[in-house]
Design an enzyme around this catalytic site. Sequence first.
Site: not given
Ligand code: PGA
Length: 252
Positions: A82, A149, A151, A156
């Site tokens: 992404d 959350n 995602h 999301e």
């Molecule tokens: P993080 O993010 O590895 O920084 O916790 C994970 C994500 O949001 O996919």
Amino acid sequence: MDHDNSTDDSNVSASGRPDSSIRVEIFEDHVWAGEVARRLVAHLNDQPTSRICLPTGETPRPLYTAAAPLLDVSSATVFLLDEFGLPPGSPARCDSMLQRDLLGSLEEPPHMYHRLDANASDPADECGRFDSLVADGGLNLTLLGLGGNGHLGLNEPGTTVDSATRVAELAQSTANAVRGYDPDADPVDGMTLGLERILASDEIWLVVTGSHKAPILERTINGPISSALPASFLRDHPNAVVYADRSAATLL
Ligand code: PGA
């Protein structure tokens, strides 16, 4: 797969499998990065031309650090999962992070490296271009972080299981996380590989670390399979595994 796409938790997957299972491997915190790195190195040794999709963020950083000295992606095709809608060069951009955390440390960079250009003049066209590159050959292995959350990439909560590669609005918590990398950033959206392509990957590794991820990991594994928590869709994938450290797995 037949899922209800509502974000209402009462709308559990129409496949009626709230108890669908996924393999979970738990490692002590201090060995997690080395163990997952070893598996990634082994995957590329076994399949040097593998088509792999990689995430950025805090979770994969130690894993990339551990893997980099031994990892050979020179013949692989690497896709970046992404990208945030930020100016080129922002330290919060996913391409900046992958360069910093992995690609810049490799003896030989991948000859085939594809990413979404979040500054493209025609965003829909850019998403279609990237989507076609992924679709044309598919993905052998996709690594994913778990958003706080639930995602996956920028898919999301509320994202449907058949979602396309597209421009996606960021959840507030995601925008806040981006500002942690670049206080000047004011991100509202980004581009992400859609769930449809992610879930078509031959193999998926969900990498999860830290006690702050314990509640969302518990819901991912034991809660309803629902668009309210996109990572829960991984439980319907035939070859997905969770690589969690002990701290993230305390509620399992
Ligand atoms: P993080 O993010 O590895 O920084 O916790 C994970 C994500 O949001 O996919």
